[in-house]
Design a protein around this motif. Structure first.
Motif, short mmCIF file in Angstrom:
data_model
loop_
_atom_site.label_atom_id
_atom_site.label_comp_id
_atom_site.label_asym_id
_atom_site.label_seq_id
_atom_site.Cartn_x
_atom_site.Cartn_y
_atom_site.Cartn_z
N GLY A 38 0.90 -1.12 0.03
CA GLY A 38 -0.12 -0.21 0.01
C GLY A 38 0.96 1.24 0.29
N GLU A 43 3.26 2.71 7.03
CA GLU A 43 2.57 3.97 6.82
C GLU A 43 0.22 3.79 6.80
N CYS A 44 0.17 1.81 6.02
CA CYS A 44 -1.00 2.00 6.31
C CYS A 44 -1.64 0.44 6.21
N THR A 102 -8.59 -4.83 3.53
CA THR A 102 -8.93 -6.13 4.77
C THR A 102 -7.73 -6.84 4.80
N ILE A 106 -7.50 -7.48 9.13
CA ILE A 106 -8.25 -9.27 8.94
C ILE A 106 -6.45 -10.20 10.36
N ARG A 125 -9.94 0.29 18.62
CA ARG A 125 -9.24 1.14 17.68
C ARG A 125 -8.28 1.65 17.96
N GLU A 126 -7.58 1.56 19.33
CA GLU A 126 -5.92 1.60 19.23
C GLU A 126 -5.29 0.86 19.25
N LEU A 128 -5.71 -1.04 16.33
CA LEU A 128 -5.87 -0.89 14.87
C LEU A 128 -5.45 0.28 13.99
N ASN A 129 -5.14 1.24 14.97
CA ASN A 129 -4.56 2.87 15.10
C ASN A 129 -3.64 2.53 13.58
N ASN A 131 -3.30 0.62 10.65
CA ASN A 131 -4.07 0.49 9.91
C ASN A 131 -5.19 1.03 9.07
N ILE A 132 -5.20 2.40 7.43
CA ILE A 132 -6.03 2.55 6.92
C ILE A 132 -6.99 2.21 6.18
N CYS A 133 -8.21 2.19 6.73
CA CYS A 133 -9.07 2.37 5.39
C CYS A 133 -9.93 3.42 4.76
N ARG A 134 -9.86 3.20 2.78
CA ARG A 134 -10.39 4.70 2.82
C ARG A 134 -12.05 4.51 2.50
N TYR A 138 -14.00 3.20 9.48
CA TYR A 138 -13.79 2.45 10.27
C TYR A 138 -14.56 1.67 10.91
N LEU B 203 -6.58 2.72 -1.53
CA LEU B 203 -5.23 2.18 -1.68
C LEU B 203 -4.67 1.09 -1.94
N ARG B 286 3.70 4.14 -4.32
CA ARG B 286 2.95 4.90 -3.71
C ARG B 286 3.79 6.39 -4.04
N TYR B 710 -7.03 7.97 10.86
CA TYR B 710 -7.27 6.22 11.22
C TYR B 710 -8.23 6.01 12.35
N PRO B 711 -8.53 4.53 12.68
CA PRO B 711 -9.67 4.45 13.93
C PRO B 711 -9.46 5.26 15.04
N ARG B 712 -8.42 6.13 15.65
CA ARG B 712 -8.60 6.15 16.77
C ARG B 712 -8.88 8.09 16.32
#
Lengths: 154, 783
Positions: A38, A43-44, A102, A106, A125-126, A128-129, A131-134, A138, B203, B286, B710-712
């Motif tokens: 990615g 970063e991702c 994904t 996972i 959340r902490e 998975l922080n 991992n990026i999903c666009r 989330y 991504l 990227r 990010y998720p947080r």
């Protein structure tokens, strides 16, 4: 350099260059393309795999550093035709959109739930922080982790 | 029409058909594909924002055993990578490999070698002699008299145009007597707004694999939102017969508009494959991808007037579009921006002036909402400001002036208009207001202390497709093939791409509902340009509305054929037969109501038809939607601003949406979740800044320096509520409309209004970064 890695439960031998990235070994030599490129700079999280159970970024690691260790990728998660509860939870909760992030999510979820079977939302959340999903914002991913935690106890 | 609650499949959550592949890692995106004997490609890209390439030295690279491709070796024609508009709206200014690069990162030459590493070494061995030319990174600078012209000649429908002062295209519109209307106004607000430039950060970086075939043709697997437009462009550039170009549907690792156009790397890879006669693969890093595409940068000079009683009267918008170095769809966007600007609120008179300007930056393209998030940010914040000036509650101001059912909807501007037939605007606003206790929100300017809370609201919409009663300059139609198999299942074959939102899942449900089949009996077949009929592109929130419309049309044709065959078998009157789903037998069943034994399954029909030589039940057709119905959204967002740092925290979100009949509930909510995240990111985080000396991105192409949430960073589950209001769109398949873009469009405006509520400060430039907010607080309140 000759190395041995236990890939998804099976010992395999590889001959790699000293600068071969674990990500490239997984994608090009093992043909396990579920692990994604990615960003290439950690970063991702799309390249997340498990190294002896810990979530690591395959783009930030040399293949030789995996010598003698176990590497788990998303392809090794399901048991034959039956999805792993985490995989099933991602589908049940609508946590999969384009699906490119994904596998990384996972695998991060697997590492989290193996260590902490009852994470609260902040802990999810902490963890998975990285991992990026666009696509999903989330929301359904967090729900999927919660759902997977329940399923894994069944 | 059947009530929604009576639907068997539509509106039910089901496991998406491509889901198992996606969660097991077996889904093959373009970057995951490989072929035996394949060469790996790398690109040599311009180091300068504007230069003339005098010579590309290839000898050292060739000594390493690599193939090379230079500007002299590719077809010398100008093209436009986007084929959604008709020729009179398609400006051509691209070349496969640039002789005069216009942005840092523009491809100049390419190499191919057995491994990626060898290709990289070879590309590093290429040397280029450049003559540097002046460059512009600001649209105002670029169009000043005396500025160096970036393009000498561009093409429009076979005619050469000279883009003087770097003006790519313009569009002006006027409706009603604006002079008289301004005199009617009691209050007028006039402001200038500037948007940010955002990177899609899909991504998956863009990728392409090309295989030269033995018959002289090519097979192509690429990141694209339109396989047919890819084939059309390759035909146009290389002159290969269309039957010898096969473009295969390849799953998208998201796109958000960045692959509406045929990607820059595709023609380059095709040229290399044709030269080497070997399969070639090119996946962008990227750092390359981030320099390849970006959203449009806009400046709005806007004026809006209303009467004391809160009636909006008239507006004027002067829009400047910084399109970067090449046109993808700037002209079409100028039209759409007019549509986005006048579609939310009734203006009896309006005027619009717009210009798109070339600069030496990354070429801009559509990014989820196609300018609507930018325009709606401006509209929704100036609406708040005007409401404040009049002394009316901003929500009441919107309720008084919104364009609703029965009214003309401008949609995508002058050529894509239709009458609104379904609207849930009022319900969205009233229900949302009740949930957040809108009328008791904090008063702007009343708060002191470090942390201040604000609640804002904003509306949004997007057209579902670019359909309209008349053709216009935008192509918008879909096609479908459905055939009955001998086991009673049907194969559904479409060229339409699914971005991941579950569009094809929705199509399968539409077909299952119409044919009265269990959903499992609808097979969604992945195909290519040779085995599908044309679909324009998955964009404009048209996947369910237009593509689903085509699926429904063809399903109805299959249904009639099934009925005819069943009538023969049952010795019954065809028109009297009924259909039902039989989940126990896992079959669709056709029966004569009330008459025992007179029923037959789809499987029996197909079996019988084969043995009696009646043939295969199948249908193929195209469908054009006669309208572009808006789906409506409304957001209520609560934030906390830290006045010491300028940081804004997203506390809670209530989002309402009118998308007609909801076909995939969880996935539709997922569109809203994702829209919120992208909108939040647009509002407070993202911008692509350029170094004025080098012309390169300040972030250097690193994701580390381009942050998205990010998720947080997103609110807790209990603090994010999504609701859908009950509407039925008469022109939509089973009453459905789109959602993809409307989910995002109101967010930045809502966030800006929430921050204003917290600080009593309005901002006219995006993003609302910590630095910008802190500076404004210090200016207002001192240190």
């Amino acid at each position: 350099m000759k190395i041995t890695i236990n890939v998804n439960g099976k010992q395999q031998r590889f001959d790699v260059e000293p600068n071969t990235l674990l990500l490239n070994l997984i994608r090009d030599e093992m043909s396990l393309t579920g692990t994604k490129y990615g960003c290439g700079i950690g970063e991702c999280g799309a390249c997340t795999v498990l190294l002896d159970g810990d979530a690591v970024l395959a783009c930030m690691m040399l293949a030789v550093d995996a010598d003698g260790h176990r590497v788990d990728t998303v392809e090794g998660l399901s048991d034959g035709n039956k999805l792993h509860p985490i995989q099933q939870a991602y589908l049940d909760e609508g946590a999969v959109q384009c699906g490119f992030c994904t596998p990384g999510f996972i695998m991060s979820t697997k590492a989290l739930l193996d260590k902490n079977p009852n994470p609260n939302e902040a802990e999810i959340r902490e963890y998975l922080n990285g991992n990026i999903c666009r696509c999903t914002g989330y929301v359904n991913i967090v729900k999927a982790v919660q759902c997977a935690a329940v399923k894994m106890k069944e | 029409m059947t009530r929604k609650s009576d639907y068997v499949t539509v509106g039910k959550d089901t496991q998406r058909k491509d889901g198992v592949a996606k969660v097991t890692g077996s889904e093959k995106f373009a970057s995951d594909l490989s072929l035996p004997g394949m060469l790996h490609m790398r690109l040599l890209k311009s180091s300068f924002p504007h230069a003339k390439v005098l010579k590309v030295h290839t000898r050292e690279a060739e000594k390493l055993g690599a193939y090379t491709l230079t500007p002299e070796e590719v077809p010398d024609i100008k093209y436009c990578p986007r084929l959604v508009s008709t020729p009179e709206a398609t400006y051509k200014d691209w070349r496969i490999l640039a002789k005069k690069p216009l942005y840092v990162g523009e491809p100049i030459a390419a190499v191919a070698a057995d491994t990626e590493e060898e290709a990289q070494l070879a590309v590093e061995a290429l040397k280029v002699d450049y003559e540097q030319l002046p460059a512009y990174f600001d649209a105002e600078e670029s169009r000043k008299p005396g500025a160096t012209q970036l393009h000498d000649a561009i093409e429009l429908k076979g005619t050469i145009i000279n883009p003087e002062r770097n003006i790519a295209c313009t569009l002006d519109l006027q409706e009603g007597d604006t002079d008289a209307a301004w005199k009617e106004c009691d209050e007028v607000v006039e402001r200038t707004y500037r948007t940010n430039r955002r990177y899609h950060l899909q991504l998956e970086t863009k990728s392409v694999l090309v295989k030269p075939e033995i018959d002289g043709g090519i097979s192509v697997w690429s990141t694209t939102q339109s396989i047919h437009n890819t084939r059309l462009l390759l035909h146009e550039i290389f002159g290969l017969p269309m039957g010898k170009i096969r473009v295969y549907k390849t799953p998208l690792g998201s796109s958000f508009g960045s692959s509406i156009q045929v990607n820059t790397i595709v023609p380059i890879a095709v040229a290399m494959a044709l030269k080497t006669r070997k399969p070639v693969k090119l996946t962008m890093t990227r750092e390359e991808d981030i320099r390849d595409h970006v959203s449009y940068n806009m400046i709005f000079k806007v004026k809006l007037g209303a009467k004391k009683d809160g009636t909006l009267v008239v507006g004027h918008l002067d829009a400047v579009l910084d399109l970067g170095s090449h046109q993808i769809q700037a002209y079409a966007l100028l039209g759409c921006m007019a549509g986005w600007w006048v579609s939310l609120y009734r203006l009896k008179a309006k005027s619009y002036k717009s210009v798109a300007v070339y600069t030496n930056k990354t070429p801009s393209c559509a990014f989820r909402g196609y300018g609507n998030p930018q325009v709606s940010w401006m509209v929704e914040t100036i609406m708040d400001e005007l409401a404040e000036k009049i002394g009316i509650d901003p929500l009441d101001f919107r309720l008084k002036n919104y364009i609703g059912e029965g009214e003309i909807f401008w949609g995508q501007g002058p050529t894509v208009k239709s009458v609104i037939r379904s609207s849930g605007v009022e319900e969205i606003l009233k229900r949302g207001a009740k949930i957040v206790d809108w009328y008791n929100r904090p008063r702007a300017g009343n708060q002191t202390g470090r942390y201040r809370k604000g609640l804002g609201m904003g509306r949004g919409f997007h057209t579902s497709s670019a359909g309209a009663p008349v053709p216009g300059t935008v192509v918008d139609f879909s096609g479908a093939i459905i055939k009955l198999n001998e086991d009673g299942t049907v194969d559904y074959i479409t060229a339409l791409m699914d971005h991941g939102g579950g569009t094809l899942e929705a199509h399968a449900k539409i077909i299952a509902e119409e044919l009265c089949l269990p959903l499992d009996n609808v097979n969604v077949i992945s195909a290519d340009t040779s085995t599908t009929v044309y679909d324009v592109c998955t964009h404009a929130s048209r996947g369910i509305y237009s593509g689903g419309g085509a699926a429904l049309k063809v399903a109805k044709q299959v249904k009639e054929k099934l009925r005819t065959f069943a009538a023969r078998m049952l010795d019954a009157e065809a028109s009297a037969l009924s259909f039902r789903v039989d989940n126990d037998r896992k079959q669709g069943v056709i029966y004569a109501e009330g008459i025992k034994g007179r029923e037959v399954t789809f499987k029996e029909i197909a079996y019988n038809a084969r043995h009696k030589n009646w043939g295969t039940i199948a249908a193929v057709d195209s469908y054009r939607q006669p309208a572009c119905p808006p789906h409506f959204t409304g957001y209520f967002i609560e934030v906390t601003v830290d006045t010491w740092t300028g940081k804004v925290k997203l506390d809670s979100v209530v989002a309402g949406a009118d998308i007609g009949t909801v076909i995939n509930p969880k996935l539709a909510a997922g569109q809203v979740h994702g829209g919120l995240a992208q909108g939040w990111s647009m509002a407070v985080m993202e911008d692509m800044s350029y170094d004025a000396k080098t012309g390169d991105l300040i972030n250097n192409g690193n994701l580390t320096d381009y942050k998205i949430p990010y998720p947080r960073d997103m609110p807790d589950l209990e603090d994010f509520e999504v609701f859908f209001v009950e509407t039925v769109e008469p022109t939509g398949p089973f009453g459905a409309k789109g959602i993809g873009e409307g989910a995002l469009n109101p967010v930045a405006g809502t966030v800006a209004n929430a921050i204003q509520n917290a600080l009593d400060i309005r901002f006219y430039e995006l993003p609302l970064s910590k630095e910008r907010i802190l500076r404004a607080i210090m200016e207002k309140e001192g240190q």
